[in-house]
Design a protein around this motif. Sequence first.
Motif, PDB file in Angstrom:
ATOM      1  N   GLY A 407     -32.657 124.769 -31.407  1.00 16.48           N
ATOM      2  CA  GLY A 407     -32.890 125.335 -30.862  1.00 16.48           C
ATOM      3  C   GLY A 407     -31.922 125.214 -29.945  1.00 16.48           C
ATOM      4  N   ARG A 408     -31.014 124.452 -29.259  1.00 16.93           N
ATOM      5  CA  ARG A 408     -29.508 124.529 -28.039  1.00 16.93           C
ATOM      6  C   ARG A 408     -29.326 125.558 -29.166  1.00 16.93           C
ATOM      7  NH1 ARG A 408     -26.939 121.759 -26.222  1.00 16.93           N
ATOM      8  NH2 ARG A 408     -27.211 119.438 -28.252  1.00 16.93           N
ATOM      9  N   ALA A 409     -28.743 125.345 -30.151  1.00 17.86           N
ATOM     10  CA  ALA A 409     -27.832 126.401 -30.505  1.00 17.86           C
ATOM     11  C   ALA A 409     -27.943 127.690 -31.346  1.00 17.86           C
ATOM     12  CB  ALA A 409     -27.076 125.744 -32.664  1.00 17.86           C
ATOM     13  N   GLY A 410     -29.130 128.241 -31.380  1.00 22.36           N
ATOM     14  CA  GLY A 410     -29.673 129.590 -31.487  1.00 22.36           C
ATOM     15  C   GLY A 410     -29.960 129.825 -30.359  1.00 22.36           C
ATOM     16  N   GLY A 411     -30.112 129.040 -29.064  1.00 27.95           N
ATOM     17  CA  GLY A 411     -30.397 129.712 -27.290  1.00 27.95           C
ATOM     18  C   GLY A 411     -31.153 130.519 -26.863  1.00 27.95           C
ATOM     19  N   ASP A 412     -30.893 132.144 -26.243  1.00 23.92           N
ATOM     20  CA  ASP A 412     -31.831 132.775 -26.170  1.00 23.92           C
ATOM     21  C   ASP A 412     -31.897 133.972 -27.046  1.00 23.92           C
ATOM     22  OD1 ASP A 412     -31.916 132.350 -23.570  1.00 23.92           O
ATOM     23  OD2 ASP A 412     -30.172 132.806 -22.362  1.00 23.92           O
ATOM     24  N   VAL A 413     -31.068 133.767 -27.829  1.00 21.95           N
ATOM     25  CA  VAL A 413     -30.822 135.024 -29.135  1.00 21.95           C
ATOM     26  C   VAL A 413     -31.640 134.254 -30.050  1.00 21.95           C
ATOM     27  CG1 VAL A 413     -29.747 135.785 -31.731  1.00 21.95           C
ATOM     28  CG2 VAL A 413     -28.465 135.478 -28.859  1.00 21.95           C
ATOM     29  N   LEU A 414     -31.765 133.038 -30.682  1.00 23.91           N
ATOM     30  CA  LEU A 414     -33.172 132.634 -31.275  1.00 23.91           C
ATOM     31  C   LEU A 414     -34.553 132.715 -30.753  1.00 23.91           C
ATOM     32  CD1 LEU A 414     -33.745 131.580 -34.316  1.00 23.91           C
ATOM     33  CD2 LEU A 414     -33.214 129.688 -33.231  1.00 23.91           C
ATOM     34  N   ALA A 415     -34.259 132.328 -29.129  1.00 20.92           N
ATOM     35  CA  ALA A 415     -35.379 132.223 -29.152  1.00 20.92           C
ATOM     36  C   ALA A 415     -36.025 133.929 -29.006  1.00 20.92           C
ATOM     37  CB  ALA A 415     -35.250 131.779 -27.822  1.00 20.92           C
ATOM     38  N   ALA A 416     -35.376 134.929 -28.923  1.00 15.47           N
ATOM     39  CA  ALA A 416     -36.328 135.847 -28.830  1.00 15.47           C
ATOM     40  C   ALA A 416     -36.891 136.601 -30.022  1.00 15.47           C
ATOM     41  CB  ALA A 416     -35.084 137.123 -28.587  1.00 15.47           C
ATOM     42  N   ARG A 417     -35.862 136.253 -30.878  1.00 11.13           N
ATOM     43  CA  ARG A 417     -36.132 136.698 -32.306  1.00 11.13           C
ATOM     44  C   ARG A 417     -38.094 135.655 -32.814  1.00 11.13           C
ATOM     45  NH1 ARG A 417     -31.337 137.913 -32.711  1.00 11.13           N
ATOM     46  NH2 ARG A 417     -30.679 139.091 -34.969  1.00 11.13           N
ATOM     47  N   VAL A 418     -38.284 134.225 -32.441  1.00 11.47           N
ATOM     48  CA  VAL A 418     -38.836 133.685 -32.751  1.00 11.47           C
ATOM     49  C   VAL A 418     -40.016 134.302 -31.132  1.00 11.47           C
ATOM     50  CG1 VAL A 418     -40.452 131.535 -31.964  1.00 11.47           C
ATOM     51  CG2 VAL A 418     -37.395 131.305 -33.037  1.00 11.47           C
ATOM     52  N   ARG A 419     -39.778 134.354 -29.963  1.00 16.72           N
ATOM     53  CA  ARG A 419     -40.928 135.487 -29.921  1.00 16.72           C
ATOM     54  C   ARG A 419     -41.267 136.587 -30.355  1.00 16.72           C
ATOM     55  NH1 ARG A 419     -37.657 136.660 -25.524  1.00 16.72           N
ATOM     56  NH2 ARG A 419     -37.420 134.728 -24.615  1.00 16.72           N
ATOM     57  N   ASP A 420     -40.840 137.279 -30.785  1.00 15.40           N
ATOM     58  CA  ASP A 420     -40.820 138.486 -31.655  1.00 15.40           C
ATOM     59  C   ASP A 420     -41.902 138.121 -32.723  1.00 15.40           C
ATOM     60  OD1 ASP A 420     -39.094 139.751 -30.185  1.00 15.40           O
ATOM     61  OD2 ASP A 420     -37.668 140.209 -31.297  1.00 15.40           O
ATOM     62  N   GLY A 421     -41.276 137.111 -33.132  1.00  9.64           N
ATOM     63  CA  GLY A 421     -42.405 136.517 -34.251  1.00  9.64           C
ATOM     64  C   GLY A 421     -43.842 136.526 -34.466  1.00  9.64           C
ATOM     65  N   LEU A 422     -43.451 135.383 -32.691  1.00  7.22           N
ATOM     66  CA  LEU A 422     -45.618 134.929 -32.165  1.00  7.22           C
ATOM     67  C   LEU A 422     -45.920 136.515 -32.455  1.00  7.22           C
ATOM     68  CD1 LEU A 422     -44.348 132.262 -30.616  1.00  7.22           C
ATOM     69  CD2 LEU A 422     -45.750 131.650 -32.184  1.00  7.22           C
ATOM     70  N   ALA A 423     -45.350 137.305 -31.310  1.00  7.51           N
ATOM     71  CA  ALA A 423     -46.044 138.403 -30.918  1.00  7.51           C
ATOM     72  C   ALA A 423     -46.441 139.631 -32.371  1.00  7.51           C
ATOM     73  CB  ALA A 423     -45.019 139.476 -30.256  1.00  7.51           C
ATOM     74  N   ARG A 424     -45.994 139.287 -33.786  1.00 13.05           N
ATOM     75  CA  ARG A 424     -46.823 139.857 -34.355  1.00 13.05           C
ATOM     76  C   ARG A 424     -47.726 138.800 -35.428  1.00 13.05           C
ATOM     77  NH1 ARG A 424     -40.779 140.327 -35.669  1.00 13.05           N
ATOM     78  NH2 ARG A 424     -40.817 138.727 -37.213  1.00 13.05           N
ATOM     79  N   MET A 425     -47.610 137.992 -34.968  1.00  9.20           N
ATOM     80  CA  MET A 425     -48.536 136.871 -35.845  1.00  9.20           C
ATOM     81  C   MET A 425     -49.810 136.612 -34.680  1.00  9.20           C
ATOM     82  SD  MET A 425     -46.573 134.137 -38.455  1.00  9.20           S
ATOM     83  CE  MET A 425     -45.146 133.962 -37.721  1.00  9.20           C
ATOM     84  N   SER A 426     -49.638 136.391 -33.376  1.00 15.13           N
ATOM     85  CA  SER A 426     -50.405 136.101 -32.728  1.00 15.13           C
ATOM     86  C   SER A 426     -50.688 136.474 -31.434  1.00 15.13           C
ATOM     87  CB  SER A 426     -50.036 134.577 -32.392  1.00 15.13           C
ATOM     88  OG  SER A 426     -50.909 134.061 -31.469  1.00 15.13           O
ATOM     89  N   PRO A 427     -52.094 136.811 -31.260  1.00 19.63           N
ATOM     90  CA  PRO A 427     -52.361 138.120 -30.655  1.00 19.63           C
ATOM     91  C   PRO A 427     -52.334 137.167 -28.557  1.00 19.63           C
ATOM     92  CG  PRO A 427     -54.915 137.149 -31.230  1.00 19.63           C
ATOM     93  CD  PRO A 427     -53.390 136.590 -31.665  1.00 19.63           C
TER      94      PRO A 427
END
Length: 464
Positions: A407-427
């Motif tokens: 999680g730390r290695a991914g930093g903001d770059v990975l977090a932003a992608r996870v955020r986008d993925g959550l937005a697609r799957m969850s209201p």
Amino acid sequence: MPASPSTARAINDRLALRLLQQEGPLTAGQLKQLTGLSRPTVADLVERLTAAGLIEPAGESGEQRRGPNAKLYGIVADRAHLAALDVRTEGVSVLVSDLVGRVLAEASVPIGGDTGTGPAVEQAVTLVERAAKEAGADRLHTVGIGAPGLIDPASGELRDSTGLPAWHRRLVAALQERFPEARVNVENETNLAALAEQRDGAARDRDTFVLLWLGLGVGAAVVLDGTLRRGASGGAGEIGFLPVPGTTGLPSATDCDGGFHSLTGAAAVVDLATEHGLTAGAAGREPRAAALVREAVRRVGGAGRGTAGREEARSGEEAAHGGRAAAAGDAAGERRAMTGEGQPTAAGEGDHPPAGESGRAAMSWTGPDTAAAERFLDALADRIALGAAAVVSVLDPGCVVLAGEVGRAGGDVLAARVRDGLARMSPLATDVRPSELGGGAVLRGALLTARDRAQDELFAPPER
């Protein structure tokens, strides 16, 4: 019914002590302003707390005023000494602090897998004794321990598990025997990391959030309405067992293979990188999975948690704490590193370089192009979002913090992608943030809990 005079005094005393702990030394006038109490009441409590040995003069305010400057009063920091331990499968890190949390000594020791239980316990206890001596602590008031595994909610003890080294459970009793006056408390390491992020890190503006630990294994910590939730059996956050699509089977009561762990544990991350044509040579002191993610982030133009400078600063902090790097290994090796209940024994492992070393070794990297790194990070984020979406749909935490070495290695770059993925799957709107405290989160959480418990006892009103 109004409080009795003695109860009112006790409430006022605790309020003043908490303010002094949070704000540092204050004058009587500042205490009056912050508490809303009258000048005579503040004068009485200052006299009472000074006589009890809880506060003392700490200089003068230096304010521009007529006559002598007002005295500053602060907590008597050496009234008690505290120890915090971060216990891993490969070693122990410890720090000793005073009552206000100022670190006085730090040390770490590696403990090999072939070390016997007795020698391993003795190494760890000796480390604590040495740190306490260096800090000038004649005795320890409270010892906070962060360890992998489940904590029995009834007894507060680390539950027996064939997946944990035997010396882990023996260590608590040994410390209690060596420091008989100390209050020794043990807590799951992921929970401690969440408490630290809530107090001083990425979740300091959140009362409700979930910390998702992505390391050798995976786990989660749940904080709802400002309170850490452990569950009926102490197993809240055992997300590695979460059944998810995309695995070859289903998890069992004793094995998390087939669960979320199979998609996001360190071995799975390495395999995913290989599928995208990305391979790493020697990763130095950083776990291979984290090294792959960090290099992929660099390839796509990211800088971990925002800027390279901030990341390098964290690296120095982690090196100061010491620790042990964990190789990802194969899936069978990871299963051996799991507790009987499925808690990854290495949750967060690899966040520290080996004891006595510092910095981050370079990694050789081969990969076809930047596009491959993009696809790898997208695929990894989709996997993480899959498990996170299940948690979000049940708890609606509003915020997920990505911690652990991946999680730390991914930093903001990975977090932003996870955020986008959550937005697609969850209201449900959910912010996703990387950890801010790095490899020191568990030690920080252990220290915070030790300090809170010591202050609760020392600041308690005397029996009347």
